[in-house]
Design a protein around this motif. Structure first.
Motif, mmCIF file in Angstrom:
data_model
loop_
_atom_site.group_PDB
_atom_site.id
_atom_site.type_symbol
_atom_site.label_atom_id
_atom_site.label_comp_id
_atom_site.label_asym_id
_atom_site.label_seq_id
_atom_site.Cartn_x
_atom_site.Cartn_y
_atom_site.Cartn_z
ATOM 1 N N SER A 216 0.860 -1.185 0.000
ATOM 2 C CA SER A 216 0.000 0.000 0.000
ATOM 3 C C SER A 216 0.894 1.233 0.000
ATOM 4 O O SER A 216 1.761 1.372 0.869
ATOM 5 N N ARG A 239 -2.342 -6.405 -4.173
ATOM 6 C CA ARG A 239 -3.044 -7.334 -3.300
ATOM 7 C C ARG A 239 -2.940 -8.709 -3.948
ATOM 8 O O ARG A 239 -3.338 -8.883 -5.105
ATOM 9 N N ARG A 242 -1.436 -8.736 -7.325
ATOM 10 C CA ARG A 242 -2.128 -8.071 -8.421
ATOM 11 C C ARG A 242 -2.274 -6.579 -8.146
ATOM 12 O O ARG A 242 -2.335 -6.152 -6.993
ATOM 13 N N TYR A 244 -3.455 -3.043 -7.356
ATOM 14 C CA TYR A 244 -4.502 -2.615 -6.423
ATOM 15 C C TYR A 244 -4.592 -1.094 -6.446
ATOM 16 O O TYR A 244 -3.574 -0.392 -6.484
ATOM 17 N N GLN A 245 -5.813 -0.596 -6.445
ATOM 18 C CA GLN A 245 -6.045 0.830 -6.298
ATOM 19 C C GLN A 245 -7.375 1.021 -5.602
ATOM 20 O O GLN A 245 -8.359 0.340 -5.918
ATOM 21 N N SER A 246 -7.406 1.911 -4.638
ATOM 22 C CA SER A 246 -8.637 2.117 -3.881
ATOM 23 C C SER A 246 -8.698 3.556 -3.384
ATOM 24 O O SER A 246 -7.659 4.193 -3.157
ATOM 25 N N THR A 293 -3.281 -4.548 4.005
ATOM 26 C CA THR A 293 -2.136 -4.891 3.158
ATOM 27 C C THR A 293 -1.636 -6.296 3.458
ATOM 28 O O THR A 293 -1.191 -7.016 2.553
#
Length: 316
Positions: A216, A239, A242, A244-246, A293
């Motif tokens: 993260s 994650r 793979r 990850y974006q949030s 994470t």
């Protein structure tokens, strides 16, 4: 060891220069860390990379070489680098978050250098985190407490010398990013803060090349991994290996800067549940993202429960 071939690759000029491959970057870093490369060439290489803009392949190659020459730190679950200069940040509340993650039975290794700013290193003892003098002591603290802080100058003196070239060159270099990607404990997960948002994707892409499972990266308080509780936060990383974006929602309606503290860190150590809501949510929110994470699906509830169970570290 000569850096001339790599300087030529980067500096031939428009239409002829190119970025380094991951293998070339690895070779260049090994030359710089050896101490045998000409200092003029080291400076030229670092500034050419800065002017061009580093690629994920270059960062991965540089970081892998630095990690390979670092002493072994055993069985680390979460890597937590701390390399912000600290000029725009307040108290290092993220240290309490790291300690909470360790109490959830994850082994957490913090490492770093913050220049002349003493807030992080002075806050370690208050947060109950031991500072190790070498890798062996870090391993011992991890076995005993589940968490340790290892200063970069003790962990990797050669890399530290490259980092502090900023004082000579007058500019940051890719070594700042390499230090964040060092991951000396070979952990599968890492949490990282940046001051410049553009580096979030660069570090995430480099982590994928390095085979990490969880990462993260956020624009955190003063450049540290510390979640601002009254802002929506964009998080990038990995994650399960793979991309990850949030976007994480604000945790409180109170609006102020992290650098404006309403309570000193000692309050969190002596009277954790009397800490103001803003600082409390900073600690809990940062802890939750770290646990996420690590792969915990109930990270927010887990972080809140850990805070509820927190006892004074230093009874008044």
């Amino acid at each position: 060891m000569s850096l001339a071939e790599h300087v030529r690759t980067l500096g031939r000029g428009p239409g002829r220069s190119r970025s380094l491959t991951e293998r070339e970057a690895n070779k260049a870093m090994r030359a710089m860390l050896s101490g045998d490369a000409a200092p003029e060439a080291v400076g030229a290489l670092l500034m050419l990379l800065r002017m061009k803009g580093e690629t994920a392949e270059e960062i991965a190659g540089l970081a892998r070489a630095a990690q390979e020459s670092a002493p072994a730190i055993e069985a680390v679950d979460l890597d937590w680098p701390s390399y912000a200069a600290g000029r725009t940040r307040g108290a290092p509340w993220f240290l309490f978050s790291a300690a909470m993650v360790a109490r959830s039975r994850h082994r957490v290794l913090l490492h770093g250098w913050n220049g002349a700013d003493r807030k992080v290193r002075d806050g370690l003892e208050t947060a109950g985190i031991k500072t190790a003098r070498n890798a062996d002591e870090a391993n011992a603290f991890l076995d005993r407490h589940g968490i340790a802080y290892l200063p970069l100058e003790a962990l990797h003196p050669a890399l530290f010398r490259l980092l502090t070239l900023r004082e000579v060159l007058g500019l940051r270099s890719c070594i700042n990013t390499v230090c964040r990607m060092l991951n000396p404990g070979r952990a599968n997960a890492s949490v990282q803060g940046v001051f410049h948002p553009s580096y979030r994707l660069l570090q995430a892409d480099a982590a994928a090349l390095l085979g990490w499972h969880g990462l993260s990266v956020i624009k955190g308080g003063g450049g540290e991994f510390e979640r601002h509780p009254s802002k929506r936060i964009s998080a990038f990383g990995l994650r399960r290996g793979r991309v990850y974006q949030s976007t994480l929602p604000a945790l409180t309606g109170e609006t102020r800067r992290l650098s404006v503290a309403s309570a000193p860190p000692l309050v969190a150590a002596q009277h954790p549940h009397s800490l103001p809501a803003f600082e409390t949510q900073t600690i809990i929110g940062t802890t939750a993202l770290a646990l996420d994470t690590l792969g915990h699906s109930d990270a927010a509830d887990m972080a809140a429960a850990l805070w509820t169970a927190t006892a004074p570290l230093h009874p008044a």
